[in-house]
Design an enzyme around this catalytic site. Structure first.
Site, mmCIF file in Angstrom:
data_model
loop_
_atom_site.group_PDB
_atom_site.id
_atom_site.type_symbol
_atom_site.label_atom_id
_atom_site.label_comp_id
_atom_site.label_asym_id
_atom_site.label_seq_id
_atom_site.Cartn_x
_atom_site.Cartn_y
_atom_site.Cartn_z
ATOM 1 N N ASN A 16 33.911 -39.122 3.749
ATOM 2 C CA ASN A 16 33.049 -39.965 2.922
ATOM 3 C C ASN A 16 32.521 -41.197 3.644
ATOM 4 O O ASN A 16 31.331 -41.388 3.744
ATOM 5 C CB ASN A 16 33.756 -40.417 1.642
ATOM 6 C CG ASN A 16 33.983 -39.280 0.696
ATOM 7 O OD1 ASN A 16 33.216 -38.321 0.692
ATOM 8 N ND2 ASN A 16 35.034 -39.359 -0.093
ATOM 9 N N TYR A 17 33.398 -42.031 4.158
ATOM 10 C CA TYR A 17 32.952 -43.323 4.661
ATOM 11 C C TYR A 17 33.153 -43.494 6.166
ATOM 12 O O TYR A 17 32.349 -44.140 6.824
ATOM 13 C CB TYR A 17 33.689 -44.450 3.932
ATOM 14 C CG TYR A 17 33.666 -44.320 2.432
ATOM 15 C CD1 TYR A 17 32.530 -43.863 1.769
ATOM 16 C CD2 TYR A 17 34.780 -44.633 1.680
ATOM 17 C CE1 TYR A 17 32.518 -43.729 0.395
ATOM 18 C CE2 TYR A 17 34.776 -44.506 0.300
ATOM 19 C CZ TYR A 17 33.644 -44.046 -0.335
ATOM 20 O OH TYR A 17 33.640 -43.915 -1.686
ATOM 21 N N GLY A 18 34.236 -42.955 6.696
ATOM 22 C CA GLY A 18 34.548 -43.197 8.097
ATOM 23 C C GLY A 18 33.518 -42.606 9.044
ATOM 24 O O GLY A 18 33.019 -43.285 9.942
ATOM 25 N N ASP A 19 33.193 -41.332 8.857
ATOM 26 C CA ASP A 19 32.261 -40.674 9.773
ATOM 27 C C ASP A 19 30.876 -41.315 9.703
ATOM 28 O O ASP A 19 30.292 -41.671 10.721
ATOM 29 C CB ASP A 19 32.155 -39.180 9.420
ATOM 30 C CG ASP A 19 33.509 -38.556 9.240
ATOM 31 O OD1 ASP A 19 34.073 -38.087 10.230
ATOM 32 O OD2 ASP A 19 33.999 -38.550 8.088
ATOM 33 N N TYR A 190 43.689 -44.230 0.890
ATOM 34 C CA TYR A 190 43.653 -42.936 0.223
ATOM 35 C C TYR A 190 44.650 -43.033 -0.949
ATOM 36 O O TYR A 190 44.430 -43.825 -1.842
ATOM 37 C CB TYR A 190 44.031 -41.828 1.216
ATOM 38 C CG TYR A 190 43.163 -41.812 2.465
ATOM 39 C CD1 TYR A 190 41.836 -41.410 2.401
ATOM 40 C CD2 TYR A 190 43.672 -42.213 3.697
ATOM 41 C CE1 TYR A 190 41.039 -41.401 3.539
ATOM 42 C CE2 TYR A 190 42.890 -42.200 4.833
ATOM 43 C CZ TYR A 190 41.574 -41.801 4.760
ATOM 44 O OH TYR A 190 40.787 -41.800 5.881
ATOM 45 N N GLN A 252 28.169 -52.485 4.462
ATOM 46 C CA GLN A 252 29.029 -52.676 5.632
ATOM 47 C C GLN A 252 29.228 -54.157 5.927
ATOM 48 O O GLN A 252 30.331 -54.585 6.260
ATOM 49 C CB GLN A 252 28.432 -51.951 6.840
ATOM 50 C CG GLN A 252 28.651 -50.441 6.797
ATOM 51 C CD GLN A 252 28.300 -49.772 8.105
ATOM 52 O OE1 GLN A 252 27.407 -50.208 8.818
ATOM 53 N NE2 GLN A 252 28.994 -48.690 8.435
ATOM 54 N N ARG A 268 41.762 -48.110 6.052
ATOM 55 C CA ARG A 268 42.015 -46.686 6.234
ATOM 56 C C ARG A 268 40.983 -46.110 7.207
ATOM 57 O O ARG A 268 39.885 -46.673 7.375
ATOM 58 C CB ARG A 268 41.942 -45.941 4.902
ATOM 59 C CG ARG A 268 40.525 -45.656 4.449
ATOM 60 C CD ARG A 268 40.450 -44.849 3.164
ATOM 61 N NE ARG A 268 39.204 -44.116 3.090
ATOM 62 C CZ ARG A 268 38.683 -43.628 1.975
ATOM 63 N NH1 ARG A 268 39.326 -43.793 0.827
ATOM 64 N NH2 ARG A 268 37.552 -42.960 2.014
ATOM 65 N N GLY A 269 41.319 -44.982 7.827
ATOM 66 C CA GLY A 269 40.365 -44.292 8.679
ATOM 67 C C GLY A 269 40.089 -45.039 9.967
ATOM 68 O O GLY A 269 40.933 -45.766 10.486
ATOM 69 N N GLU A 270 38.887 -44.837 10.499
ATOM 70 C CA GLU A 270 38.568 -45.339 11.834
ATOM 71 C C GLU A 270 37.699 -46.591 11.814
ATOM 72 O O GLU A 270 38.001 -47.582 12.469
ATOM 73 C CB GLU A 270 37.854 -44.236 12.627
ATOM 74 C CG GLU A 270 37.494 -44.637 14.029
ATOM 75 C CD GLU A 270 36.958 -43.473 14.843
ATOM 76 O OE1 GLU A 270 36.016 -43.681 15.624
ATOM 77 O OE2 GLU A 270 37.452 -42.345 14.694
ATOM 78 N N SER A 272 37.034 -48.878 9.474
ATOM 79 C CA SER A 272 37.618 -50.105 8.922
ATOM 80 C C SER A 272 38.755 -50.627 9.791
ATOM 81 O O SER A 272 39.061 -51.821 9.761
ATOM 82 C CB SER A 272 38.105 -49.876 7.489
ATOM 83 O OG SER A 272 39.104 -48.881 7.449
#
Length: 373
Positions: A16-19, A190, A252, A268-270, A272
């Protein structure tokens, strides 16, 4: 430095958001340095709130299946994010286009961020394409990373200037957050196994905390957790030391502002994770889970790079549901350790200072393009 080239950047949305967050920041960063970018993404919905005003010199293209290439002149540089597997039709068009002009072309695969040692070994390696419509072309691996032997991290040239002029109280007021001086904690996650434990800890004090919960899965996870708590233990927050604000989806830039405004950030993720590093505030990372638990090694490598103290390591392990095989007492804990924000802040500030000494990812990828075109 500029290549004067047109970049076709492809992104397939999985998380959803990271990629799309990384793909968009990269596109905007290149365009801000004078490059022209076509950003192809299979699901553009997140851009409606993440980047509602677009960006100069970035053209957004909906990546359809099959891809629409009729009348399209491919760009000079082909960049796929996270091995997103480009369509054979586009690769064929790119090969024909570069061949017809007698140009070499450049095909880059931007990989996932990791502090693991293989990143340094593989960064910049060529991978000749032997079969299919791209046979004869060469794909290069470009790894973001935390050392000088990698491609670096996304960081805008004006980031420090923006941070220096940021006014926390004004920004919170503009977002409708009624802040009375409480400790501020942001939550982007998550469904962490220890979420209930965290809420209990914040509600226990000793100081008042306002939890700012991001939209989407974090909001759903917190509301479900509180419903369950209220049902089982109606008096769990009776002192009302914990207050919760649910935020709308943020751009962003405003997500950066949220991280700067808070005293502790859960990310979370990459994308952020990198933004939390630049915020100079203590943070806890929930890594994207993988079915083979490869994210456990990735998390361990990141904590080693950070030189995280035992309390921060233990917090990360429990927050991520990692069952460590080490014999340390910290790894055997089942409940979150107490927040130790002063010591956590020190390691983040120190890491940020070191990482700012390295060239950012956009600078490095443009230099890489000039070298290999």
């Amino acid at each position: 430095m500029t290549t004067g080239k047109l970049w076709d950047i492809f992104c397939r949305v999985i998380d959803n958001y990271g990629d799309i967050g990384v793909g968009w920041r990269l596109s905007v960063g290149l365009a801000a340095r004078g490059e022209r970018v076509r950003f192809w993404v299979d699901d553009t919905s997140a851009l409606a709130w993440m980047a509602p005003f677009g960006a100069p010199n970035v053209e957004i293209r909906h990546w359809t299946q099959p891809i629409q290439t009729e009348g399209l002149a491919p760009g000079d540089i082909l960049l796929e994010t996270f091995a997103c597997e480009l369509d054979p039709e586009f690769i064929a068009a790119y090969a024909d286009w570069t061949g017809a002009r007698g140009q070499k072309g450049l095909w880059i695969n931007l990989e996932y961020l990791s502090a693991e040692s293989y990143v340094e070994r593989n960064h910049g390696l060529p991978s000749p394409v032997m079969t299919g419509p791209g046979a004869g072309l060469c794909k290069y691996f470009f790894y973001p990373g935390f050392s000088v032997a990698t491609g670096g991290l996304l960081r805008e040239p004006d980031l420090a200037e923006r941070q220096a002029s940021f006014e926390r109280a004004d920004w919170l007021q503009q977002r409708g957050v009624n802040w009375q001086g409480e400790r501020l904690v942001s939550l982007f996650c998550y469904e962490p196994p220890a979420l209930a434990d965290l809420l209990d800890q914040l509600a226990a004090g000793p100081q008042a905390t306002q939890l700012l919960v991001t939209a989407g899965r974090a909001t759903a996870a917190v509301t479900a957790c509180i419903l369950n708590k209220t049902r089982l233990k109606p008096l769990w927050n009776k002192r009302e030391l914990l207050s919760i604000s649910y935020l709308p989806a943020l751009t962003q830039d405003d997500y950066d502002h949220l991280l700067w405004a808070c005293d502790l950030n859960f990310v979370r993720g990459e994308d952020s994770l990198v933004r939390a590093l630049w915020a100079n505030k203590p943070f806890v990372w929930q890594i994207y889970p993988q079915h083979d638990d490869a994210h456990h090694r990735k998390l361990e490598a990141f904590l080693a790079m950070l030189d995280a103290p035992p309390s921060l390591r233990a917090f990360h392990m429990i927050w991520n549901g990692v069952n460590s095989h080490t014999d340390s007492k910290a790894s055997q804990q089942t409940q979150l350790p107490a927040l130790a924000l002063d010591s956590w802040r020190q390691v983040v500030v120190r890491a940020g200072q070191q990482l700012r000494q390295q060239d950012d990812l956009v600078t490095q990828i443009m230099r890489f393009a000039l070298k290999n075109l």
